[in-house]
Scaffold this motif. Structure first.
Motif, PDB file in Angstrom:
ATOM      1  N   VAL A  98      42.899  30.873  48.556  1.00  0.00           N
ATOM      2  CA  VAL A  98      41.681  31.571  48.965  1.00  0.00           C
ATOM      3  C   VAL A  98      40.990  32.104  47.709  1.00  0.00           C
ATOM      4  CG1 VAL A  98      42.707  32.187  51.202  1.00  0.00           C
ATOM      5  CG2 VAL A  98      42.795  33.832  49.307  1.00  0.00           C
ATOM      6  N   PRO A  99      39.702  32.463  47.808  1.00  0.00           N
ATOM      7  CA  PRO A  99      39.011  32.993  46.631  1.00  0.00           C
ATOM      8  C   PRO A  99      39.575  34.339  46.171  1.00  0.00           C
ATOM      9  CG  PRO A  99      37.437  32.321  48.319  1.00  0.00           C
ATOM     10  CD  PRO A  99      38.800  32.263  48.950  1.00  0.00           C
ATOM     11  N   HIS A 100      39.585  34.523  44.855  1.00  0.00           N
ATOM     12  CA  HIS A 100      39.931  35.816  44.257  1.00  0.00           C
ATOM     13  C   HIS A 100      38.625  36.500  43.876  1.00  0.00           C
ATOM     14  CE1 HIS A 100      41.114  38.096  40.402  1.00  0.00           C
ATOM     15  NE2 HIS A 100      41.310  38.885  41.441  1.00  0.00           N
ATOM     16  N   VAL A 101      38.436  37.721  44.342  1.00  0.00           N
ATOM     17  CA  VAL A 101      37.242  38.500  44.043  1.00  0.00           C
ATOM     18  C   VAL A 101      37.669  39.706  43.223  1.00  0.00           C
ATOM     19  CG1 VAL A 101      35.274  39.772  44.985  1.00  0.00           C
ATOM     20  CG2 VAL A 101      36.199  37.770  46.226  1.00  0.00           C
ATOM     21  N   GLU A 102      37.281  39.728  41.965  1.00  0.00           N
ATOM     22  CA  GLU A 102      37.613  40.839  41.080  1.00  0.00           C
ATOM     23  C   GLU A 102      36.403  41.763  41.035  1.00  0.00           C
ATOM     24  OE1 GLU A 102      39.558  41.516  36.665  1.00  0.00           O
ATOM     25  OE2 GLU A 102      38.643  39.598  37.130  1.00  0.00           O
ATOM     26  N   LEU A 103      36.545  42.957  41.590  1.00  0.00           N
ATOM     27  CA  LEU A 103      35.409  43.868  41.679  1.00  0.00           C
ATOM     28  C   LEU A 103      34.843  44.220  40.307  1.00  0.00           C
ATOM     29  CD1 LEU A 103      36.342  46.260  44.624  1.00  0.00           C
ATOM     30  CD2 LEU A 103      34.993  44.145  44.658  1.00  0.00           C
ATOM     31  N   ASP A 104      35.688  44.306  39.279  1.00  0.00           N
ATOM     32  CA  ASP A 104      35.183  44.575  37.927  1.00  0.00           C
ATOM     33  C   ASP A 104      34.173  43.519  37.497  1.00  0.00           C
ATOM     34  OD1 ASP A 104      36.545  46.938  37.416  1.00  0.00           O
ATOM     35  OD2 ASP A 104      38.236  45.935  36.441  1.00  0.00           O
ATOM     36  N   ALA A 117      38.240  34.287  54.261  1.00  0.00           N
ATOM     37  CA  ALA A 117      39.499  34.529  53.545  1.00  0.00           C
ATOM     38  C   ALA A 117      39.202  34.884  52.103  1.00  0.00           C
ATOM     39  CB  ALA A 117      40.391  33.285  53.615  1.00  0.00           C
ATOM     40  N   TRP A 118      39.988  35.817  51.563  1.00  0.00           N
ATOM     41  CA  TRP A 118      39.825  36.243  50.178  1.00  0.00           C
ATOM     42  C   TRP A 118      40.959  37.192  49.788  1.00  0.00           C
ATOM     43  CZ3 TRP A 118      39.500  41.365  51.185  1.00  0.00           C
ATOM     44  CH2 TRP A 118      38.749  41.794  52.285  1.00  0.00           C
ATOM     45  N   VAL A 119      41.081  37.400  48.479  1.00  0.00           N
ATOM     46  CA  VAL A 119      41.909  38.473  47.932  1.00  0.00           C
ATOM     47  C   VAL A 119      41.000  39.232  46.973  1.00  0.00           C
ATOM     48  CG1 VAL A 119      43.935  39.107  46.574  1.00  0.00           C
ATOM     49  CG2 VAL A 119      44.052  37.141  48.128  1.00  0.00           C
ATOM     50  N   VAL A 120      40.798  40.515  47.246  1.00  0.00           N
ATOM     51  CA  VAL A 120      39.941  41.382  46.436  1.00  0.00           C
ATOM     52  C   VAL A 120      40.831  42.365  45.697  1.00  0.00           C
ATOM     53  CG1 VAL A 120      38.239  43.255  46.531  1.00  0.00           C
ATOM     54  CG2 VAL A 120      37.926  41.213  47.950  1.00  0.00           C
ATOM     55  N   ASP A 121      40.498  42.616  44.422  1.00  0.00           N
ATOM     56  CA  ASP A 121      41.183  43.703  43.727  1.00  0.00           C
ATOM     57  C   ASP A 121      40.167  44.677  43.167  1.00  0.00           C
ATOM     58  OD1 ASP A 121      41.005  43.458  40.561  1.00  0.00           O
ATOM     59  OD2 ASP A 121      41.324  41.415  41.281  1.00  0.00           O
ATOM     60  N   GLY A 122      40.457  45.958  43.368  1.00  0.00           N
ATOM     61  CA  GLY A 122      39.595  47.002  42.824  1.00  0.00           C
ATOM     62  C   GLY A 122      39.514  48.212  43.726  1.00  0.00           C
ATOM     63  N   ASN A 123      38.910  49.283  43.170  1.00  0.00           N
ATOM     64  CA  ASN A 123      38.889  50.590  43.832  1.00  0.00           C
ATOM     65  C   ASN A 123      37.511  51.236  43.896  1.00  0.00           C
ATOM     66  OD1 ASN A 123      41.873  50.959  43.923  1.00  0.00           O
ATOM     67  ND2 ASN A 123      41.679  50.987  41.721  1.00  0.00           N
ATOM     68  N   TYR A 124      36.449  50.507  43.746  1.00  0.00           N
ATOM     69  CA  TYR A 124      35.129  51.125  43.637  1.00  0.00           C
ATOM     70  C   TYR A 124      34.740  51.852  44.921  1.00  0.00           C
ATOM     71  CZ  TYR A 124      34.471  48.734  39.236  1.00  0.00           C
ATOM     72  OH  TYR A 124      34.601  48.315  37.949  1.00  0.00           O
ATOM     73  N   SER A 125      34.467  53.146  44.793  1.00  0.00           N
ATOM     74  CA  SER A 125      34.145  53.952  45.973  1.00  0.00           C
ATOM     75  C   SER A 125      32.856  53.489  46.645  1.00  0.00           C
ATOM     76  CB  SER A 125      34.060  55.438  45.608  1.00  0.00           C
ATOM     77  OG  SER A 125      33.090  55.646  44.594  1.00  0.00           O
ATOM     78  N   ALA A 126      31.925  52.927  45.892  1.00  0.00           N
ATOM     79  CA  ALA A 126      30.652  52.468  46.459  1.00  0.00           C
ATOM     80  C   ALA A 126      30.837  51.378  47.508  1.00  0.00           C
ATOM     81  CB  ALA A 126      29.720  51.972  45.351  1.00  0.00           C
ATOM     82  N   VAL A 127      31.924  50.633  47.429  1.00  0.00           N
ATOM     83  CA  VAL A 127      32.161  49.536  48.379  1.00  0.00           C
ATOM     84  C   VAL A 127      33.510  49.675  49.087  1.00  0.00           C
ATOM     85  CG1 VAL A 127      30.650  47.901  47.179  1.00  0.00           C
ATOM     86  CG2 VAL A 127      33.085  48.030  46.567  1.00  0.00           C
ATOM     87  N   GLN A 128      34.180  50.787  48.881  1.00  0.00           N
ATOM     88  CA  GLN A 128      35.524  50.958  49.425  1.00  0.00           C
ATOM     89  C   GLN A 128      35.558  50.816  50.944  1.00  0.00           C
ATOM     90  OE1 GLN A 128      37.371  54.763  48.693  1.00  0.00           O
ATOM     91  NE2 GLN A 128      39.404  53.918  49.038  1.00  0.00           N
ATOM     92  N   ASP A 129      34.674  51.509  51.642  1.00  0.00           N
ATOM     93  CA  ASP A 129      34.703  51.440  53.106  1.00  0.00           C
ATOM     94  C   ASP A 129      34.403  50.033  53.604  1.00  0.00           C
ATOM     95  OD1 ASP A 129      35.411  54.091  53.335  1.00  0.00           O
ATOM     96  OD2 ASP A 129      33.354  54.792  53.627  1.00  0.00           O
ATOM     97  N   LEU A 130      33.482  49.346  52.956  1.00  0.00           N
ATOM     98  CA  LEU A 130      33.147  47.971  53.340  1.00  0.00           C
ATOM     99  C   LEU A 130      34.364  47.052  53.212  1.00  0.00           C
ATOM    100  CD1 LEU A 130      31.080  45.682  53.986  1.00  0.00           C
ATOM    101  CD2 LEU A 130      30.744  45.505  51.514  1.00  0.00           C
TER     102      LEU A 130
END
Length: 173
Positions: A27-33, A59-72
């Protein structure tokens, strides 16, 4: 488990695990950085829209902690993996990673590179992670304890726990 969010403090191993997991799950890897940092380390105006588009996929795997998009991202994840190593280990990894990036002049996102002059700054990941480790631990412990949504929630505190969990996920047909 088709939409996985990997969270944790800087140096916890989020990107490393997310990259491996995305490859294993195909699946795609999405790196929030990568979506957040524009040229010159300026935040990209399209960050939230890009995260919305990426996490709209099936499908995806996301890594990161950005509060601006956390709830989404949390609302769309069917699994949340919290990497929670001891502070000393996260710091060691950050120091090692920063040294390699500085010495090898590695390009990061959108042409950015770490610079020697930025290391002493209060917002450099080494100092930021040291200050935020306990904050993130409390925040994720609270969220894991109070969340009512049915989803996989995994807290991994050591490399051996990460490897055992990864093997169990990859070995599952």
């Amino acid at each position: 488990m088709r939409r996985v969010l990997v969270v944790g403090v800087s140096g916890s191993g989020k990107s490393t695990l997310a990259r491996r997991l995305a490859a294993a799950l195909a699946v795609p890897h999405v790196e929030l950085d990568a979506l957040h940092h524009g040229p010159g380390w300026v935040p990209r105006p399209a960050f939230a829209a890009d995260v919305d588009a990426a996490t709209s996929a099936p499908a995806w795997v996301v890594d990161g902690n950005y509060s601006a998009v956390q709830d989404l991202v949390w609302s769309r994840a069917d699994a949340v993996v919290w990497l929670d190593p001891p502070r000393w280990l996260a710091e060691w990894r950050l120091i090692r990673r920063t040294a390699a990036r500085l010495l090898l002049r590695r390009d990061l996102w959108n042409g950015n590179r770490e610079r020697w002059r930025d290391v002493p700054r209060a917002d450099h990941p080494i100092r930021w992670s040291w200050r935020k480790h306990a904050v993130y631990r409390a925040r994720y412990a609270e969220r894991f304890a109070t969340e009512t949504r049915e989803r996989v929630r995994v807290r991994l505190r050591s490399r051996s726990e990460v490897e055992a969990w990864f093997a169990s996920v990859v070995d599952t047909p």
